[in-house]
Scaffold this active site. Structure first.
Site, PDB file in Angstrom:
ATOM      1  CB  ALA A  64      -0.898  -0.015   1.223  1.00 40.92           C
ATOM      2  N   GLY A 109       0.593  -5.202   0.941  1.00 41.09           N
ATOM      3  CA  GLY A 109      -0.591  -5.294   0.093  1.00 41.09           C
ATOM      4  C   GLY A 109      -0.310  -5.974  -1.247  1.00 41.09           C
ATOM      5  CD  GLU A 112      -2.247  -7.950   2.943  1.00 40.71           C
ATOM      6  OE1 GLU A 112      -1.772  -6.834   2.651  1.00 40.71           O
ATOM      7  OE2 GLU A 112      -2.962  -8.148   3.931  1.00 40.71           O
ATOM      8  CD  GLU A 132       1.416  -5.859   5.801  1.00 38.01           C
ATOM      9  OE1 GLU A 132       2.222  -6.739   6.172  1.00 38.01           O
ATOM     10  OE2 GLU A 132       0.789  -5.922   4.740  1.00 38.01           O
TER      11      GLU A 132
END
Ligand code: DAK
Length: 255
Positions: A64, A109, A112, A132
């Protein structure tokens, strides 16, 4: 320049996340663009498969967008999370096979996002991590749920609590990806995969995906009953007759 580049060959669509200057990091704009590209694909009966990759040779998605995330208020963070949730749900529930072609960093992300595809191929320069906790957050794109389902809870806890990076070969060993190819083989791999997905029975591929996905949440007997139902339904259309006739007539099936 479009944030999502879309190309297509024989019903197989390749979506390329195109923000190479930030290593394809997922900001709101990119997530919304991905969500709407997927929304328009959902409606297509002629779709045979979707391949997802990142622009450039360095990154699939480096996570992200940290610069955008840092200053978000809780309300903005919730809005961002919802946009992401919708986009990833669309990806996961596309009725056709989806494959991540992880061509470099797949961090946070990014890792993911590859997990929201049915399966993944890595190029040999790929690195995966869920870093994270080092940023003071937990994975928010489904990493705490999809990663343990893919690699088992112990390996997921290893990766998520250490945040360590693994290379393509370790990703292969733990089951995060199905195959590793060299960067040089990337285009040939895409071509081969496109050929395979475009020559198989499209309804059979969709039903097989549905049986596998929906069956995961059922007890074995119910899941087997679902398979039987979908198997029988396969005999209601043209596809099964064409596939079997082509074999008996020693020709290629035309679906
Ligand atoms: N965000 C923003 N910019 C990024 C970025 C990122 N994640 N990763 C790289 N960039 C930018 C860099 O800032 C740099 O920009 P300029 O300085 O050129 O303007 C450019 O991309 C090139 O990166 P580097 O110069 O750093 O390149 P290196 O080769 O030196 O290093 C690297 C590559 C991938 C090792 C490094 O960039 C890196 O460590 N990047 C951060 C990786 C990371 O920590 N990713 C995880 C982010 S956390 C949520 C859902 C999900 C998430 C959060 C919320 N909700 C649903 C609410 C997910 C969180 C994450 O993904």
């Amino acid at each position: 320049m479009s944030l999502i580049e879309q190309t297509e060959n024989a019903g197989v669509v390749q979506l390329t996340l195109n923000r190479p200057e930030a290593l394809n990091a997922l900001n709101s704009e990119l997530i919304v663009a991905l969500g709407s590209a997927l929304e328009s694909l959902e409606a297509r009966d002629d779709l045979r498969g979707v391949l997802l990759t990142g622009a450039g040779e360095k990154a699939f998605v480096a996570g992200a967008d940290i610069a955008e995330m840092r200053d978000k208020t809780p309300e903005q963070a919730r809005y961002f999370a919802n946009q992401a949730l919708v986009a990833l749900k669309r990806l996961e529930t596309l009725p056709v096979p989806t494959v991540a072609l992880v061509n470099g960093y797949a961090l946070g992300g990014g890792c993911e996002l590859s997990l929201a595809c049915d399966w993944a191929i890595a190029t040999d320069n790929a690195f995966f991590a869920q870093p994270e906790v080092g940023l003071g957050i937990i994975p928010g794109f489904g990493g705490t749920q999809r990663l343990p389902r893919r690699v088992g809870p112990a390996m997921a806890l290893d990766l998520i609590t250490t945040g360590r990076r693994i290379d393509a070969n370790e990703a292969l060993r733990v089951g995060l990806v199905n195959r590793v190819v060299s960067l040089d083989e990337r285009d040939a791999t895409i071509d081969e995969l496109t050929k395979q997905l475009s020559r198989n029975g499209p309804n059979a591929m969709r039903d097989a995906k549905r049986a596998i996905h929906d069956g995961q949440d059922l007890a074995l007997d119910s899941a087997l009953a679902l398979e039987t139902t979908l198997f029988a339904l396969g005999f209601t259309g043209e596809e099964q007759r064409e596939g079997m006739s082509a074999f008996l007539e020693k020709r290629k099936a035309s679906f």
